[in-house]
Design a protein around this motif. Structure first.
Motif, PDB file in Angstrom:
ATOM      1  N   TYR A 150       0.825  -1.214   0.000  1.00 47.48           N
ATOM      2  CA  TYR A 150       0.000   0.000   0.000  1.00 47.48           C
ATOM      3  C   TYR A 150       0.859   1.263   0.000  1.00 47.48           C
ATOM      4  O   TYR A 150       0.573   2.231  -0.695  1.00 47.48           O
ATOM      5  CB  TYR A 150      -0.926  -0.097   1.218  1.00 47.48           C
ATOM      6  CG  TYR A 150      -1.539   1.178   1.726  1.00 47.48           C
ATOM      7  CD1 TYR A 150      -2.251   2.039   0.897  1.00 47.48           C
ATOM      8  CD2 TYR A 150      -1.458   1.497   3.080  1.00 47.48           C
ATOM      9  CE1 TYR A 150      -2.840   3.190   1.400  1.00 47.48           C
ATOM     10  CE2 TYR A 150      -2.038   2.638   3.596  1.00 47.48           C
ATOM     11  CZ  TYR A 150      -2.733   3.478   2.751  1.00 47.48           C
ATOM     12  OH  TYR A 150      -3.310   4.615   3.247  1.00 47.48           O
ATOM     13  N   MET A 166       1.907   8.035  -4.006  1.00 46.11           N
ATOM     14  CA  MET A 166       0.485   8.104  -3.680  1.00 46.11           C
ATOM     15  C   MET A 166      -0.149   9.169  -4.564  1.00 46.11           C
ATOM     16  O   MET A 166       0.322  10.320  -4.597  1.00 46.11           O
ATOM     17  CB  MET A 166       0.319   8.471  -2.201  1.00 46.11           C
ATOM     18  CG  MET A 166      -1.044   8.231  -1.624  1.00 46.11           C
ATOM     19  SD  MET A 166      -1.440   6.469  -1.419  1.00 46.11           S
ATOM     20  CE  MET A 166      -0.300   5.982  -0.124  1.00 46.11           C
ATOM     21  N   SER A 168      -3.006  10.826  -4.478  1.00 46.51           N
ATOM     22  CA  SER A 168      -3.703  11.937  -3.834  1.00 46.51           C
ATOM     23  C   SER A 168      -3.730  11.705  -2.339  1.00 46.51           C
ATOM     24  O   SER A 168      -3.542  10.577  -1.862  1.00 46.51           O
ATOM     25  CB  SER A 168      -5.133  12.067  -4.366  1.00 46.51           C
ATOM     26  OG  SER A 168      -5.896  10.927  -3.988  1.00 46.51           O
ATOM     27  N   SER A 170      -6.305  11.693  -0.476  1.00 46.41           N
ATOM     28  CA  SER A 170      -7.434  10.850  -0.102  1.00 46.41           C
ATOM     29  C   SER A 170      -7.060   9.375  -0.130  1.00 46.41           C
ATOM     30  O   SER A 170      -7.637   8.557   0.597  1.00 46.41           O
ATOM     31  CB  SER A 170      -8.617  11.108  -1.035  1.00 46.41           C
ATOM     32  OG  SER A 170      -8.279  10.803  -2.378  1.00 46.41           O
ATOM     33  N   ALA A 171      -6.074   9.011  -0.974  1.00 46.02           N
ATOM     34  CA  ALA A 171      -5.647   7.611  -1.067  1.00 46.02           C
ATOM     35  C   ALA A 171      -4.927   7.144   0.199  1.00 46.02           C
ATOM     36  O   ALA A 171      -4.731   5.941   0.398  1.00 46.02           O
ATOM     37  CB  ALA A 171      -4.747   7.424  -2.281  1.00 46.02           C
TER      38      ALA A 171
END
Length: 670
Positions: A150, A166, A168, A170-171
């Motif tokens: 992740y 990443m 954004s 929000s991710a």
């Protein structure tokens, strides 16, 4: 005969955070060394997961569970209701309701229905070596593997420190995101200038603008009153927004065309430049790192960027004053050395060029690179290589966990097309990327460690360098705190060497974060507890105290625009005597771009309403036992430092507050 069923009383607590409750229901199962219980659903009609609620359910098992090691939770959305996240505080498990023995499974995180089952383990902090159960070893390994899928390292700009990959903010998910409670920015008097691309008409016009925007800022008013003074110029080199550039020298750079005769009248009678350098009283600002960077265009006008050298002298009155300024690196007839004996306009303009260069170096290197991007490396590697149960994960995360969100947002806004660097600063996007790559190549571990850095730059004994005085005291207090923490988990150097999670962590910081650049001096492994403690202290200092010094000072020193202009739109002078003081404002950028910069700085320079001071912690594991005693001890030390700073500042014409421990935010949140 049928064996008696195992019975467990499980209490689930919802945290008291705002909006921590959910309409959903929770499935619970227990994992023991012998078996896992079937999942049991917490009935949402009987046990609503409200903020601060605690509900107990009974879980039975026909099979022997064995030693309880994990508790599994799954959030399920309730049909017809919004699918809200749930912030679980912890779970407690007893064999019966009167059982005094309780297994605690702390969590203190958000759970989403999309997460599936999440696994909680007990509150025992330990290193990998100390895991005795195979099931917990497997859980530890699996949790890290999931994080590594992740959270990955990526590239923002070639040649610049690694960053989180990443798309954004929000991710990141709810547990790596935060909402900063801003006090609100006072931009009322900055509004209405968006269409005015012309320069300021006069110094009087600037004074009117400042009267409305700076009247409540004590430091900014002092800056406006003293910005022309040489002693205040030197003060800012030591205690202003960027105290990381000035350094002591014992010999002149070969490309600085200064002779002893030029500066003789600015030195003590009977002395010489050579003698003053031998005494350690001569300092230098050298912005060679800016040389030959591409120009930007602001409001359709070309901006200019110099790479000046500025010679300073610490005089008998204990003032650090500039005594010579050369605006470009290569000496020559069209690159004169400006002196305090030149016309007032020439000398003031030369200092403005130095401060424009310092603005760029401060924003992109001292602030962005040295705190934000470095902090992102530490955070990314910590998430990827240290399990949440690792003692160093728990030590570091309160200081570094906010770096990912703020940096992702900065890359998408401030450092993007039409952002503030593109539209309003002399160092545009192309130059910014080159400068960050140059800065990465020149990073040195020694410059990131306060005692080494201050000693190398000759600031450790300079009586008017309040940044140095305060930084070394805060560093020492943090080091003792870190040393005490580590002593709870590492008995000797061998423990450090054999902690493979720790060694993987520092190796990844070196390889992925610092691009494997051995000349930086970043450790590739730890052989001793002292090496480890020094590095951990640097991480915490960088993401708290250093960030405080270079961030929260910005609006104070930049609000009076001529003191440190973000851009200059006329070329640097190649001869002396052609400029009048009235013409200085014509070098400043358009009014709209100046207000754009100030509106950004007004956001960055304010503490959050709910900010946590240095070494004050909200995390549950700081609240008891030996850890609590360590926290109380360092807080007492820091309180003493803050009190001493307050007493010293009462004697100063301009107090230095940015490294007072009660002023320092515990993490890098803006």
């Amino acid at each position: 005969m049928m064996r008696q069923m195992d019975e467990f009383h499980v209490t689930i607590r919802t945290s008291t955070l705002p909006h921590s409750g959910t309409y959903g229901s929770v499935w619970i199962s227990l994992v023991g060394t012998l078996c896992e219980t079937p999942p049991v659903k917490v009935n949402p009609e009987q046990h609503r997961l409200l903020p601060g609620s605690a509900y107990t359910i009974v879980i039975t098992s026909t099979k022997e569970v064995g030693k309880l090691v994990l508790l599994k939770l799954r959030l399920e959305a309730q049909p017809g209701f919004p699918d809200l996240n749930w912030h679980c505080q912890d779970a407690e498990v007893r064999q019966c309701c009167e059982d005094p023995n309780v297994d605690v499974f702390p969590f203190h995180k958000w759970i989403q229905s999309a997460d599936g089952y999440v696994e909680l383990r007990n509150d025992k902090v330990c290193r990998r070596k100390e895991e005795t159960l195979a099931i917990l070893k497997a859980h530890r390994k699996k949790a890290l593997k999931n994080k590594q899928q992740y959270i990955r390292f990526g590239t923002f700009v070639d040649g610049v420190l690694g960053c989180v990959d990443m798309p954004s903010a929000s991710a990141l998910g709810p547990n790596l995101s935060y909402i900063r409670q801003s006090p609100g920015t006072i931009v009322h008097y900055l509004k209405g200038f968006t269409e005015r691309g012309t320069s300021w008409n006069s110094l009087q016009e600037l004074e009117t603008f400042f009267l409305f925007n700076g009247r409540e800022n004590t430091v900014a008013k002092y800056v406006q009153a003293h910005w022309k003074e040489d002693a205040f110029f030197g003060y800012q080199c030591l205690n202003g927004t960027n105290p990381l550039s000035v350094k002591q020298i014992r010999s002149l750079p070969p490309n600085l065309a200064v002779t002893s005769k030029m500066v003789r009248s600015f030195l003590p009678e009977g002395s010489s430049l050579k003698r003053e350098m031998e005494k350690g009283r001569v300092y230098l600002l050298d912005y060679e790192i800016l040389d030959q960077l591409p120009d930007n265009t602001v409001n359709g006008k070309q901006t200019y960027l110099t790479a000046p050298l500025c010679l300073l002298h610490f005089n008998q009155n204990e003032e650090l004053k500039p005594i010579a300024i050369q605006l470009q690196q290569a000496p020559g007839p069209q690159n004169p050395v400006f002196l305090p004996s030149d016309s007032a306009a020439d000398w003031l303009l030369a200092k403005m060029w130095v401060h424009n260069s310092d603005f760029v170096v401060h924003q992109l290197l001292s602030h962005l690179l040295r705190t934000h991007l470095v902090g992102e490396v530490f955070c990314t590697a910590t998430l990827r290589q240290l399990p949440e149960i690792h003692p160093l994960y728990q030590l570091l995360m309160p200081h570094i966990q906010t770096t990912l969100q703020i940096n992702i947002q900065a890359r998408a806004t401030l450092l993007a097309k039409d952002g503030v660097f593109d539209k309003s600063i002399s160092c545009g996007l192309d130059a910014a990327k080159l400068l960050l790559a140059r800065g990465t190549q020149r990073l040195r571990y020694s410059s990131m460690c306060v005692p080494d850095d201050l000693g190398c730059r000759g600031l450790d004994t300079l009586p008017i360098c309040y940044y140095a005085q305060d930084a070394i005291r805060v560093w020492d207090a943090l080091y003792r705190f870190v040393e005490g923490w580590c002593s709870l988990y590492y008995c000797n150097d061998e423990d450090v060497q054999q902690d493979f999670e720790l060694q993987n962590w520092i190796r990844e910081i070196f390889m992925e974060g610092f691009l494997g650049l051995s000349h930086t001096g970043i450790p590739q492994s730890f052989q001793t507890t002292a090496e480890m403690c020094k590095f951990l202290t640097m991480v915490i200092f960088t993401c708290s105290a250093l960030h405080s010094a270079v961030n929260f000072s910005q609006l104070d020193y930049y609000l009076w625009i001529p003191n440190s202009p973000a851009a200059l739109v006329r070329p640097p002078p190649q001869t002396k005597g052609l400029i009048t003081e009235d013409e200085l404002v014509s070098f400043l950028p358009g009014v709209n771009s100046s207000c754009h910069v100030l509106s950004i700085l007004s956001v960055l320079s304010q503490h959050a309403i709910d900010y946590v001071p240095l070494c004050h912690y909200k995390e549950w594991y700081f609240r008891s036992g030996a850890i609590l005693r360590l926290v109380e001890k360092v807080q007492k030390e820091l309180k003493k430092i803050a009190g001493d700073i307050t007493k010293r500042n009462a004697q100063l014409e301009l107090p230095y507050t940015y490294l007072s421990p009660d002023y320092i935010e515990n993490n890098l949140a803006i």
